[in-house]
Design a protein around this motif. Sequence first.
Motif, PDB file in Angstrom:
ATOM      1  N   ASN A  30       8.183   8.515   0.572  1.00 43.76           N
ATOM      2  CA  ASN A  30       6.793   8.480   0.126  1.00 43.76           C
ATOM      3  C   ASN A  30       5.840   8.070   1.247  1.00 43.76           C
ATOM      4  O   ASN A  30       4.752   7.597   0.994  1.00 43.76           O
ATOM      5  CB  ASN A  30       6.644   7.575  -1.102  1.00 43.76           C
ATOM      6  CG  ASN A  30       7.075   6.150  -0.842  1.00 43.76           C
ATOM      7  OD1 ASN A  30       7.384   5.765   0.281  1.00 43.76           O
ATOM      8  ND2 ASN A  30       7.106   5.351  -1.890  1.00 43.76           N
ATOM      9  N   ILE A  31       6.280   8.250   2.477  1.00 46.95           N
ATOM     10  CA  ILE A  31       5.435   7.998   3.638  1.00 46.95           C
ATOM     11  C   ILE A  31       5.065   9.356   4.218  1.00 46.95           C
ATOM     12  O   ILE A  31       5.932  10.207   4.429  1.00 46.95           O
ATOM     13  CB  ILE A  31       6.159   7.137   4.685  1.00 46.95           C
ATOM     14  CG1 ILE A  31       6.476   5.752   4.107  1.00 46.95           C
ATOM     15  CG2 ILE A  31       5.318   7.004   5.956  1.00 46.95           C
ATOM     16  CD1 ILE A  31       7.312   4.876   5.011  1.00 46.95           C
ATOM     17  N   GLN A  42      12.712   6.622   6.691  1.00 40.07           N
ATOM     18  CA  GLN A  42      12.812   6.620   5.235  1.00 40.07           C
ATOM     19  C   GLN A  42      13.702   7.766   4.741  1.00 40.07           C
ATOM     20  O   GLN A  42      14.493   7.579   3.815  1.00 40.07           O
ATOM     21  CB  GLN A  42      11.408   6.714   4.629  1.00 40.07           C
ATOM     22  CG  GLN A  42      11.345   6.258   3.198  1.00 40.07           C
ATOM     23  CD  GLN A  42       9.925   6.245   2.678  1.00 40.07           C
ATOM     24  OE1 GLN A  42       9.189   7.209   2.878  1.00 40.07           O
ATOM     25  NE2 GLN A  42       9.551   5.176   2.004  1.00 40.07           N
ATOM     26  N   GLN A  79      11.419  -0.182   0.795  1.00 35.01           N
ATOM     27  CA  GLN A  79      10.186  -0.864   0.407  1.00 35.01           C
ATOM     28  C   GLN A  79       9.477  -1.459   1.624  1.00 35.01           C
ATOM     29  O   GLN A  79       8.243  -1.402   1.718  1.00 35.01           O
ATOM     30  CB  GLN A  79      10.489  -1.946  -0.629  1.00 35.01           C
ATOM     31  CG  GLN A  79      10.960  -1.393  -1.950  1.00 35.01           C
ATOM     32  CD  GLN A  79      11.547  -2.453  -2.869  1.00 35.01           C
ATOM     33  OE1 GLN A  79      11.800  -3.590  -2.469  1.00 35.01           O
ATOM     34  NE2 GLN A  79      11.785  -2.087  -4.116  1.00 35.01           N
ATOM     35  N   ARG A  82       7.645   1.240   3.505  1.00 36.43           N
ATOM     36  CA  ARG A  82       6.411   1.595   2.807  1.00 36.43           C
ATOM     37  C   ARG A  82       5.331   0.565   3.106  1.00 36.43           C
ATOM     38  O   ARG A  82       4.170   0.902   3.353  1.00 36.43           O
ATOM     39  CB  ARG A  82       6.691   1.672   1.300  1.00 36.43           C
ATOM     40  CG  ARG A  82       5.494   1.976   0.423  1.00 36.43           C
ATOM     41  CD  ARG A  82       5.001   3.397   0.585  1.00 36.43           C
ATOM     42  NE  ARG A  82       3.761   3.363   1.342  1.00 36.43           N
ATOM     43  CZ  ARG A  82       3.151   4.403   1.877  1.00 36.43           C
ATOM     44  NH1 ARG A  82       3.653   5.599   1.770  1.00 36.43           N
ATOM     45  NH2 ARG A  82       2.030   4.283   2.522  1.00 36.43           N
TER      46      ARG A  82
END
Length: 94
Positions: A30-31, A42, A79, A82
């Motif tokens: 989600n980056i 990630q 996490q 992120r």
Amino acid sequence: MNRISRLAPFALIGAFILAGIAQAQAPTVNIGERHGNLRNAQVHIVQAYQWVGMAQQDNDSHLGGHAERARQLLIQADQELRQAANAANNNGRP
């Protein structure tokens, strides 16, 4: 004892369960491309998480709990990446 008082313990238990589920979600990419190196890291974390899961299945979960601990640490690493991307965004990284 009224109805709300009787349901309160169940609501509290449900809240704890939902919090645990939310924290234990599988890592996701989600980056964005803006942070290419963090994104690539990630991607590898997600792949490692999946490979460890397959190892657990192949070994019928007889890995002494170590594989599950590794998966939890991969979730934590995901996490942290992120948060690193968020910190870069908040500190005005172009």
